[in-house]
Design an enzyme around this catalytic site. Structure first.
Site, PDB file in Angstrom:
ATOM      1  N   ASP A  63       0.844  -1.192   0.000  1.00 57.63           N
ATOM      2  CA  ASP A  63       0.000   0.000   0.000  1.00 57.63           C
ATOM      3  C   ASP A  63       0.878   1.240   0.000  1.00 57.63           C
ATOM      4  OD1 ASP A  63      -1.844   1.998   0.319  1.00 57.63           O
ATOM      5  OD2 ASP A  63      -2.635   1.270   2.234  1.00 57.63           O
ATOM      6  N   SER A 148       2.080  12.906 -13.019  1.00 58.33           N
ATOM      7  CA  SER A 148       1.247  13.984 -12.494  1.00 58.33           C
ATOM      8  C   SER A 148      -0.098  13.976 -13.221  1.00 58.33           C
ATOM      9  CB  SER A 148       1.972  15.315 -12.654  1.00 58.33           C
ATOM     10  OG  SER A 148       1.177  16.377 -12.185  1.00 58.33           O
ATOM     11  N   SER A 149      -0.626  15.139 -13.538  1.00 54.64           N
ATOM     12  CA  SER A 149      -1.918  15.239 -14.219  1.00 54.64           C
ATOM     13  C   SER A 149      -2.139  16.680 -14.637  1.00 54.64           C
ATOM     14  CB  SER A 149      -3.054  14.812 -13.279  1.00 54.64           C
ATOM     15  OG  SER A 149      -4.318  15.157 -13.820  1.00 54.64           O
ATOM     16  N   TYR A 162      -7.427  16.345  -5.139  1.00 52.83           N
ATOM     17  CA  TYR A 162      -6.652  15.635  -6.155  1.00 52.83           C
ATOM     18  C   TYR A 162      -5.724  16.577  -6.912  1.00 52.83           C
ATOM     19  CZ  TYR A 162      -5.510  12.795 -10.238  1.00 52.83           C
ATOM     20  OH  TYR A 162      -4.838  12.116 -11.231  1.00 52.83           O
ATOM     21  N   LYS A 166      -1.395  16.557  -7.087  1.00 49.00           N
ATOM     22  CA  LYS A 166      -0.576  16.506  -8.291  1.00 49.00           C
ATOM     23  C   LYS A 166       0.307  17.750  -8.412  1.00 49.00           C
ATOM     24  CE  LYS A 166      -1.795  12.481  -9.653  1.00 49.00           C
ATOM     25  NZ  LYS A 166      -0.802  11.361  -9.622  1.00 49.00           N
TER      26      LYS A 166
END
Length: 278
Positions: A63, A148-149, A162, A166
């Site tokens: 995890d 990342s995003s 969220y 990132k």
């Protein structure tokens, strides 16, 4: 021989695509997964990688949101890949791809939501790099790539947590590129919508947020006879097509190559122009 450590989130999509790409280039792999339900798919992936590319691959259940998980991944890698006589062990490539997302309007965010996402998306990569630090090369040849995003910088509704995780990962990328300059390059890539089960399960409201960006992205126009029919047929509603997992993997692999040695501390576009990097 390469001994890259992967932290795989979407085992059947982006993470698996990265593993396949690097295995095809001769990398030995350590693949991380979290849930019991992923055990069977990842073991098949491991078997396929070994048989198709003549590399060694193992899987590790851990995890990334726990304090012990990242160290367990590295210790398992060391136990399996250390030289049998000298005990020498080196990690050449490390991919931080683990991630969780739970969109929520500001008023509904709970401390538990915050803690879980920041634990997996931010603390997990930090602890994994810490655990890998003693085994990184000493000659700048190491490669660290953080997934990342576009959410880090576009401010999508319901992504307070969220998007923040990132952005934090990109900030750590820049810091690590300086601190680890004599050991490894450190870069991020920032996918946009990708054809995965996770994206397919997003709500229509979220997909409508994406449409204006998709419509103006240089490479996301759907092409009949080239792109998959389901995305061509859906292009009018969606604005275009999502990215494919192998396209993200190709950008990651580029940053892992010897030819990328002069690139570090960067967020590299892996989204077809959905969000330009700078």
């Amino acid at each position: 021989m390469f001994d890259p450590v992967f932290s795989i989130f979407d085992m059947l999509c982006i993470g698996a695509a990265i593993a396949k790409n690097l295995a095809s280039k001769g990398c030995s792999l350590v693949l991380n997964y979290t849930s019991d339900s992923s055990s069977s798919p990842i073991e098949k992936l491991v078997s396929d990688l070994e048989s198709q590319h003549n590399v060694r691959a193992i899987s590790v259940q851990a995890d990334m949101g726990s304090t012990a998980g990242p160290a367990h991944i590295v210790n398992t890698a060391k136990n399996n890949f250390s030289h049998p006589k000298t005990g020498a062990f080196r990690i050449d490539i490390l991919i931080n791809n683990a991630g969780v997302a739970a969109d929520s309007p500001l008023q509904n965010i709970t401390p538990e939501d915050f803690t879980r996402q920041y634990s997996v998306n931010v603390l997990g990569p930090l602890l994994l790099v810490q655990a890998a630090l003693p085994y990184l090369p000493q000659d700048r040849s190491g490669r660290i790539v953080n997934i990342s995003s576009v959410s880090s910088s576009l401010g999508f509704v319901n992504q307070t947590v969220y998007g923040g995780t990132k952005n934090a990962l990109e900030a750590m990328t820049r810091t690590w590129s300086r601190e680890l300059a004599e050991r490894a390059t450190v870069n991020s890539v920032n996918p946009g919508p990708v054809a995965t089960d996770m994206y397919g399960g997003t709500r229509e409201e979220f997909q409508l947020q994406m449409k204006p960006f998709i419509q103006t992205a240089p490479l996301m126009a759907a092409r009949r006879g080239v792109d998959e029919d389901q995305y061509v047929d859906d292009a009018e509603r969606a604005g275009g097509r999502p990215g494919y997992d192998f396209e993200i993997a190709g950008v990651v692999a580029m940053l892992c190559s010897e030819d990328s040695a002069w690139c570090t501390g960067s967020v590299v576009c892996a989204n077809g122009g959905f969000k330009f990097s700078y």
